[in-house]
Scaffold this motif. Structure first.
Motif, PDB file in Angstrom:
ATOM      1  N   LYS A 154       4.295  -0.876  -3.589  1.00 13.02           N
ATOM      2  CA  LYS A 154       3.682   0.224  -3.117  1.00 13.02           C
ATOM      3  C   LYS A 154       2.340   0.034  -2.040  1.00 13.02           C
ATOM      4  CE  LYS A 154       2.988   4.786  -3.167  1.00 13.02           C
ATOM      5  NZ  LYS A 154       1.924   4.756  -2.407  1.00 13.02           N
ATOM      6  N   PHE A 155       1.414  -0.524  -2.924  1.00 17.16           N
ATOM      7  CA  PHE A 155       0.397  -0.365  -2.374  1.00 17.16           C
ATOM      8  C   PHE A 155      -0.314  -1.845  -1.457  1.00 17.16           C
ATOM      9  CE2 PHE A 155      -0.707   1.817  -6.531  1.00 17.16           C
ATOM     10  CZ  PHE A 155      -1.611   2.958  -5.909  1.00 17.16           C
TER      11      PHE A 155
ATOM     12  N   TYR B 242      11.195  -1.148  -0.133  1.00 15.73           N
ATOM     13  CA  TYR B 242      10.608  -0.095   0.401  1.00 15.73           C
ATOM     14  C   TYR B 242      11.994   1.064   0.034  1.00 15.73           C
ATOM     15  CZ  TYR B 242       9.337   4.359   2.652  1.00 15.73           C
ATOM     16  OH  TYR B 242       9.122   5.415   3.194  1.00 15.73           O
TER      17      TYR B 242
ATOM     18  N   TRP C 139       1.514  -2.555   6.406  1.00 20.40           N
ATOM     19  CA  TRP C 139       0.933  -1.216   7.317  1.00 20.40           C
ATOM     20  C   TRP C 139       0.331  -1.047   8.097  1.00 20.40           C
ATOM     21  CZ3 TRP C 139       5.411   1.535   4.312  1.00 20.40           C
ATOM     22  CH2 TRP C 139       6.863   1.276   4.613  1.00 20.40           C
ATOM     23  N   ASP C 140      -0.280  -0.941   6.982  1.00 20.78           N
ATOM     24  CA  ASP C 140      -2.663  -0.577   8.042  1.00 20.78           C
ATOM     25  C   ASP C 140      -2.788  -1.178   8.676  1.00 20.78           C
ATOM     26  OD1 ASP C 140      -1.804   2.213   7.326  1.00 20.78           O
ATOM     27  OD2 ASP C 140      -3.122   1.989   5.272  1.00 20.78           O
TER      28      ASP C 140
ATOM     29  N   LEU D 112       2.452  -2.874   0.469  1.00 20.20           N
ATOM     30  CA  LEU D 112       3.266  -3.033   1.849  1.00 20.20           C
ATOM     31  C   LEU D 112       2.589  -1.336   2.381  1.00 20.20           C
ATOM     32  CD1 LEU D 112       5.917  -2.903   3.135  1.00 20.20           C
ATOM     33  CD2 LEU D 112       7.173  -0.963   1.992  1.00 20.20           C
ATOM     34  N   GLU D 113       1.623  -1.223   2.030  1.00 16.41           N
ATOM     35  CA  GLU D 113       1.434   0.320   2.524  1.00 16.41           C
ATOM     36  C   GLU D 113      -0.298  -0.644   3.187  1.00 16.41           C
ATOM     37  OE1 GLU D 113       0.347   3.370  -0.326  1.00 16.41           O
ATOM     38  OE2 GLU D 113       1.713   4.099   0.307  1.00 16.41           O
ATOM     39  N   SER D 114      -0.934  -1.596   2.232  1.00 20.57           N
ATOM     40  CA  SER D 114      -1.507  -2.289   2.997  1.00 20.57           C
ATOM     41  C   SER D 114      -1.338  -2.563   4.239  1.00 20.57           C
ATOM     42  CB  SER D 114      -1.975  -3.211   1.925  1.00 20.57           C
ATOM     43  OG  SER D 114      -2.723  -4.232   2.518  1.00 20.57           O
TER      44      SER D 114
ATOM     45  N   ARG E 247       2.444   0.498  -9.494  1.00 20.76           N
ATOM     46  CA  ARG E 247       3.428   0.149  -8.000  1.00 20.76           C
ATOM     47  C   ARG E 247       2.114  -0.265  -7.263  1.00 20.76           C
ATOM     48  NH1 ARG E 247       2.321   6.590  -7.642  1.00 20.76           N
ATOM     49  NH2 ARG E 247       2.082   6.549  -5.505  1.00 20.76           N
TER      50      ARG E 247
END
Length: 101
Positions: free
Chosen positions: A8-9, A55, A15-16, A11-13, A5
């Motif tokens: 995913k990680f 995504y 976004w954050d 992308l989330e990083s 994943r």
């Protein structure tokens, strides 16, 4: 998304705000390259198109085909910094939309 994943990680990083767009693009590039090498090693001669999505593969395919209906757009949220009164439907090119039912 990757076997662990990774995308995913990444992308989330992004976004954050913990990583940059360049970091996200590098993670995506590395993952695509790895997947293409796996396909080649498996004997696949022709790499199929649309095998990579950041995504949502359904959303990406819908956008690629120009099949985003006005009701899907009404459910979206404005990006950070955009006035909440912004008319989301103004993003549609109504002249190219079919009027038949």
């Amino acid at each position: 998304m990757g076997p662990k994943r990774e995308l995913k990680f990444a992308l989330e990083s992004f976004w954050d705000g913990k990583s940059s767009a360049d970091d996200l693009l590098k993670a995506a590039s590395d993952l695509r390259s790895s997947i293409w090498k796996q396909m080649k090693n498996a004997g696949i001669k022709y790499i199929p198109s649309n095998t990579f999505f950041f995504y949502d593969q359904v959303l990406d395919t819908t956008a690629m085909l120009g099949a985003v209906p006005a009701s899907y757009l009404l459910l979206s949220k404005p990006a950070k910094g955009v006035d909440t009164t912004f008319n989301l439907l103004s993003l549609l090119d109504i002249s190219s939309q079919s009027t038949s039912k």
